[in-house]
Write an enzyme that holds these catalytic residues in place. Sequence first.
Site, mmCIF file in Angstrom:
data_model
loop_
_atom_site.group_PDB
_atom_site.id
_atom_site.type_symbol
_atom_site.label_atom_id
_atom_site.label_comp_id
_atom_site.label_asym_id
_atom_site.label_seq_id
_atom_site.Cartn_x
_atom_site.Cartn_y
_atom_site.Cartn_z
ATOM 1 N N LYS A 125 0.871 -1.188 0.000
ATOM 2 C CA LYS A 125 0.000 0.000 0.000
ATOM 3 C C LYS A 125 0.897 1.224 0.000
ATOM 4 O O LYS A 125 2.043 1.162 0.455
ATOM 5 C CB LYS A 125 -0.878 0.019 1.264
ATOM 6 C CG LYS A 125 -2.091 0.911 1.141
ATOM 7 C CD LYS A 125 -3.233 0.179 0.474
ATOM 8 C CE LYS A 125 -4.427 1.060 0.244
ATOM 9 N NZ LYS A 125 -5.605 0.256 -0.147
ATOM 10 N N ASP A 165 -7.201 4.449 -4.230
ATOM 11 C CA ASP A 165 -7.829 4.281 -2.913
ATOM 12 C C ASP A 165 -8.415 5.666 -2.615
ATOM 13 O O ASP A 165 -8.669 6.436 -3.552
ATOM 14 C CB ASP A 165 -6.791 3.838 -1.857
ATOM 15 C CG ASP A 165 -7.439 3.350 -0.560
ATOM 16 O OD1 ASP A 165 -7.866 2.182 -0.509
ATOM 17 O OD2 ASP A 165 -7.548 4.129 0.414
HETATM 18 P P1 NDP Z 1 -13.013 7.992 -2.467
HETATM 19 O O1 NDP Z 1 -11.934 8.977 -2.255
HETATM 20 O O2 NDP Z 1 -13.571 7.818 -3.828
HETATM 21 O O3 NDP Z 1 -14.231 8.289 -1.480
HETATM 22 C C1 NDP Z 1 -14.047 8.320 -0.110
HETATM 23 C C2 NDP Z 1 -15.335 8.782 0.543
HETATM 24 O O4 NDP Z 1 -15.233 8.626 1.943
HETATM 25 C C3 NDP Z 1 -15.627 10.240 0.293
HETATM 26 O O5 NDP Z 1 -17.000 10.438 0.291
HETATM 27 C C4 NDP Z 1 -14.959 10.912 1.481
HETATM 28 O O6 NDP Z 1 -15.494 12.180 1.804
HETATM 29 C C5 NDP Z 1 -15.245 9.906 2.585
HETATM 30 N N1 NDP Z 1 -14.167 9.963 3.592
HETATM 31 C C6 NDP Z 1 -12.861 9.708 3.378
HETATM 32 N N2 NDP Z 1 -12.149 9.894 4.498
HETATM 33 C C7 NDP Z 1 -13.036 10.272 5.434
HETATM 34 C C8 NDP Z 1 -12.919 10.595 6.793
HETATM 35 N N3 NDP Z 1 -11.728 10.566 7.426
HETATM 36 N N4 NDP Z 1 -14.058 10.917 7.465
HETATM 37 C C9 NDP Z 1 -15.258 10.955 6.835
HETATM 38 N N5 NDP Z 1 -15.422 10.656 5.530
HETATM 39 C C10 NDP Z 1 -14.337 10.322 4.847
HETATM 40 O O7 NDP Z 1 -12.423 6.608 -1.926
HETATM 41 P P2 NDP Z 1 -12.939 5.118 -2.181
HETATM 42 O O8 NDP Z 1 -14.396 5.099 -2.382
HETATM 43 O O9 NDP Z 1 -12.052 4.524 -3.191
HETATM 44 O O10 NDP Z 1 -12.563 4.424 -0.792
HETATM 45 C C11 NDP Z 1 -13.487 4.299 0.289
HETATM 46 C C12 NDP Z 1 -13.035 3.177 1.198
HETATM 47 O O11 NDP Z 1 -13.001 1.951 0.472
HETATM 48 C C13 NDP Z 1 -11.641 3.321 1.807
HETATM 49 O O12 NDP Z 1 -11.639 2.740 3.092
HETATM 50 C C14 NDP Z 1 -10.771 2.481 0.881
HETATM 51 O O13 NDP Z 1 -9.603 2.041 1.519
HETATM 52 C C15 NDP Z 1 -11.725 1.327 0.596
HETATM 53 N N6 NDP Z 1 -11.464 0.543 -0.594
HETATM 54 C C16 NDP Z 1 -11.381 1.114 -1.831
HETATM 55 C C17 NDP Z 1 -11.162 0.329 -2.939
HETATM 56 C C18 NDP Z 1 -11.146 0.899 -4.310
HETATM 57 O O14 NDP Z 1 -11.072 0.106 -5.263
HETATM 58 N N7 NDP Z 1 -11.238 2.190 -4.505
HETATM 59 C C19 NDP Z 1 -10.984 -1.128 -2.819
HETATM 60 C C20 NDP Z 1 -11.163 -1.648 -1.492
HETATM 61 C C21 NDP Z 1 -11.379 -0.821 -0.427
HETATM 62 P P3 NDP Z 1 -14.676 13.491 1.386
HETATM 63 O O15 NDP Z 1 -14.720 13.524 -0.102
HETATM 64 O O16 NDP Z 1 -15.381 14.617 2.031
HETATM 65 O O17 NDP Z 1 -13.288 13.303 1.918
HETATM 66 O O1 2IT Z 2 -7.940 -1.483 -0.621
HETATM 67 C C1 2IT Z 2 -7.917 -1.947 -1.778
HETATM 68 O O2 2IT Z 2 -8.047 -3.155 -1.995
HETATM 69 C C2 2IT Z 2 -7.747 -0.998 -2.892
HETATM 70 N N1 2IT Z 2 -7.688 0.197 -2.664
HETATM 71 C C3 2IT Z 2 -7.628 -1.519 -4.297
HETATM 72 C C4 2IT Z 2 -6.227 -1.987 -4.561
HETATM 73 C C5 2IT Z 2 -5.920 -2.374 -5.976
HETATM 74 O O3 2IT Z 2 -4.735 -2.659 -6.207
HETATM 75 O O4 2IT Z 2 -6.799 -2.399 -6.831
#
Ligand code: NDP
Ligand code: 2IT
Length: 451
Positions: A125, A165
């Site tokens: 990561k 992420d």
């Molecule tokens: P994005 O940046 O697209 O969206 C994140 C969302 O969560 C936004 O709405 C953001 O609000 C909110 N957020 C982030 N940090 C905080 C915080 N500290 N407090 C309150 N709200 C918060 O990210 P993703 O959708 O990609 O990721 C969301 C989660 O999913 C994370 O935990 C990530 O690790 C996990 N994840 C993502 C994957 C992927 O493929 N993208 C795969 C597996 C897991 P704001 O815009 O106001 O910050």
């Molecule tokens: O937490 C996760 O699994 C991710 N943010 C996606 C990682 C990836 O390599 O697609």
Amino acid sequence: MSLINEIIDKVKKRDPEQKEFHQAVEEVMYTLEPTIAKHPEFVKAKIYERIVEPDRVIMFRVPWVDDKGEVQVNRGFRVQFTNAIGPYKGGLRFHPSVNLGIIKFLGFEQIFKNSLTTLPMGGAKGGSDFDPKGKSDMEVMRFTQSFMRELFKYIGPDIDVPAGDIGVGGREIGFMFGYYKKIVNEHTGVLTGKALEYGGSLIRPEATGYGATYFAAEMLATRGKDLNGKVCAVSGSGNVAQYTVEKVSQLGGKVISLSDSDGTIIDEKGIDGDKLNFIMDLKNIRRGRIKEYADKYKVKYFNGLSVWDVLREQGIKVDVAFPSATQNEISGKNAENMAKTGCICVSEGANMPSSPDAIKIYQDNNILYGPGKAANAGGVATSGLEMSQNSMRLSWSREEVDSRLKEIMKNIHKACLSASETYGKKGDYVMGANIAGFVKVAKAMLAGGIV
Ligand code: NDP
Ligand code: 2IT
């Protein structure tokens, strides 16, 4: 003291400030206890001690120039945990809260998640404390170029393949890939989450949210239930949240909440169709705040509260919860409210969104609970499919990728259940995911000798 306690103790003493990393290590290590008796060879080779120590930690300065001509300095990270079963693989997070402890927790989780996908991917990561919010496209470009100027030395399609992420989506991946290509002079699958035009995979943007929904459907099916007609809470409003809303709606569920770091909206009529299109435009194109949804659709907005706080304070009942924002968003108190109001299933789109107290409450109340490393593995699994397509130099159709994703989520669910049964706690997806993910990596480490 037991071996597991000794290891946890040592991890805490070695890096006392890395709280999130300690939390992730404790959650995994306690559930690995039953593997110790079954696998004395793991103990002898000190697999448990070795797996909590990353292969390497890379930390670097990221200087860049903002639109006012001022020099800014951020910190960049890449933690390469293990390449025992495949090249290092895992996302990049750009958020002001990012520090080494958070990147280590995410990298550690990624080891087991990637193993569960059945694809050959090691765990890693990275990210930065850079905050993309409020920055112009040109500022984001200059930052990502400076970030890649250093990161390129440590990555490659057979070495380490980063992805998105929090704070890293299509725009950031585009800039980073463009710059890598410029300085290395190679067009390879060094990043995933690319757009279709330059080597991306169909369904990768949708994959994490779709996967978390498929996983919930699998869990519900074990009790003869499905998502049709279920009231669902989703938190966040980014990549994972958006495609969770889309898939839940397609399967007949009704999503009533979304949030961002400023607050939460509740729409009891359900968020789908045009309303979801509005969210996608708001968050992905205009980069605005969730409050605008409340203003447009005349629904309630709760400033400064998370989805889970709002459900508790307003006494709102949901059947299924999809936490999809960030770590530790669900406290024990929030979970108590969810249990009391009859929530039957939690499927984690985010990484470690439930606090240890919350997890205990789910388990005590017999709530179906899919931990992130299983429930959100669809994202990285589809990244793995993107890598395969890049290596073969061809691309699969939407249907092909989606059916592979569905199959992978089904298999992860099956693997979790089967490991939980073998090790004596049938239906405990936490133990099942940790053990199923761990045993494959441990065997690969064993085969590789002391390295
Ligand atoms: P994005 O940046 O697209 O969206 C994140 C969302 O969560 C936004 O709405 C953001 O609000 C909110 N957020 C982030 N940090 C905080 C915080 N500290 N407090 C309150 N709200 C918060 O990210 P993703 O959708 O990609 O990721 C969301 C989660 O999913 C994370 O935990 C990530 O690790 C996990 N994840 C993502 C994957 C992927 O493929 N993208 C795969 C597996 C897991 P704001 O815009 O106001 O910050
Ligand atoms: O937490 C996760 O699994 C991710 N943010 C996606 C990682 C990836 O390599 O697609």
